[in-house]
Design a protein around this motif. Structure first.
Motif, short mmCIF file in Angstrom:
data_model
loop_
_atom_site.label_atom_id
_atom_site.label_comp_id
_atom_site.label_asym_id
_atom_site.label_seq_id
_atom_site.Cartn_x
_atom_site.Cartn_y
_atom_site.Cartn_z
N THR A 28 54.45 30.29 -14.78
CA THR A 28 54.85 31.43 -13.98
C THR A 28 56.02 31.05 -13.07
N SER A 30 56.93 33.16 -10.54
CA SER A 30 56.87 34.14 -9.46
C SER A 30 57.22 33.54 -8.10
N THR A 31 57.15 32.21 -7.96
CA THR A 31 57.48 31.59 -6.68
C THR A 31 58.86 30.92 -6.69
N TYR A 32 59.65 31.22 -7.70
CA TYR A 32 60.97 30.59 -7.83
C TYR A 32 62.07 31.65 -7.82
N TRP A 53 62.44 34.52 -4.56
CA TRP A 53 61.19 34.56 -5.29
C TRP A 53 60.47 35.90 -5.17
N SER A 54 60.60 36.55 -4.02
CA SER A 54 59.86 37.80 -3.82
C SER A 54 60.68 39.03 -4.20
N ARG A 72 63.68 41.71 -10.49
CA ARG A 72 62.67 40.90 -11.16
C ARG A 72 61.34 41.64 -11.17
N ASP A 73 60.54 41.34 -12.18
CA ASP A 73 59.19 41.85 -12.29
C ASP A 73 58.28 40.63 -12.45
N ASN A 74 57.72 40.18 -11.36
CA ASN A 74 56.92 38.95 -11.41
C ASN A 74 55.66 39.11 -12.26
N ASN A 77 56.86 38.25 -15.50
CA ASN A 77 57.60 36.98 -15.58
C ASN A 77 58.99 37.19 -16.18
N LYS A 79 63.12 38.78 -15.42
CA LYS A 79 64.12 39.29 -14.49
C LYS A 79 65.21 39.98 -15.27
N THR A 98 66.35 29.27 -13.51
CA THR A 98 65.36 29.28 -12.43
C THR A 98 65.69 28.20 -11.42
#
Length: 127
Positions: A28, A30-32, A53-54, A72-74, A77, A79, A98
């Motif tokens: 994932t 989502s935090t990058y 990241w958000s 992005r759509d976390n 996964n 963008k 990333t």
């Protein structure tokens, strides 16, 4: 194995639009932070856009500001790079990448800040 796969490139007339996607697999992201770069024939690869990241912060090269939108759509996964009002000078291979640091965004305009790259997708804008 971490993999980034771009899609959505193609041939479009000047003034047209394209939407690039970058699907990540293997872990994932989502935090990058994520970035888009491009390389035109005979030129160095250059920064296009980045998103933290958000998704709360977005950054653009001056040449695309007001025309391109990164998102992005976390949950997926994935963008995106929405490209409007395309110009012939936007012709290039577009790469997603990333950021190497969780929750980080430092150096977002520089290639060294990113450690995973896609294979690229060709965008050609005809005049």
């Amino acid at each position: 194995q971490v993999q980034l796969v771009e899609s959505g490139g193609g041939l479009v007339q000047a003034g047209g639009s394209l939407r690039l996607s970058c699907a990540a697999s293997g872990r994932t992201f989502s935090t990058y932070a994520m970035g888009w770069f491009r390389q035109a024939p005979g030129k160095e690869r250059e920064f296009v856009a980045a998103i933290n990241w958000s998704g709360s912060s977005r950054y653009y090269a001056d040449s695309v500001k007001g025309r391109f939108t990164i998102s992005r759509d976390n949950a997926k996964n994935t963008k995106y790079l929405q490209m409007n009002s395309l110009k012939p000078e936007d012709t290039a291979v577009y790469y997603c990448a990333t950021h190497r640091t969780p929750y980080g965004i430092s150096g977002y305009k520089e290639e060294y800040a990113y450690n995973y790259w896609g294979q690229g997708t060709q965008v050609t804008v005809s005049s």
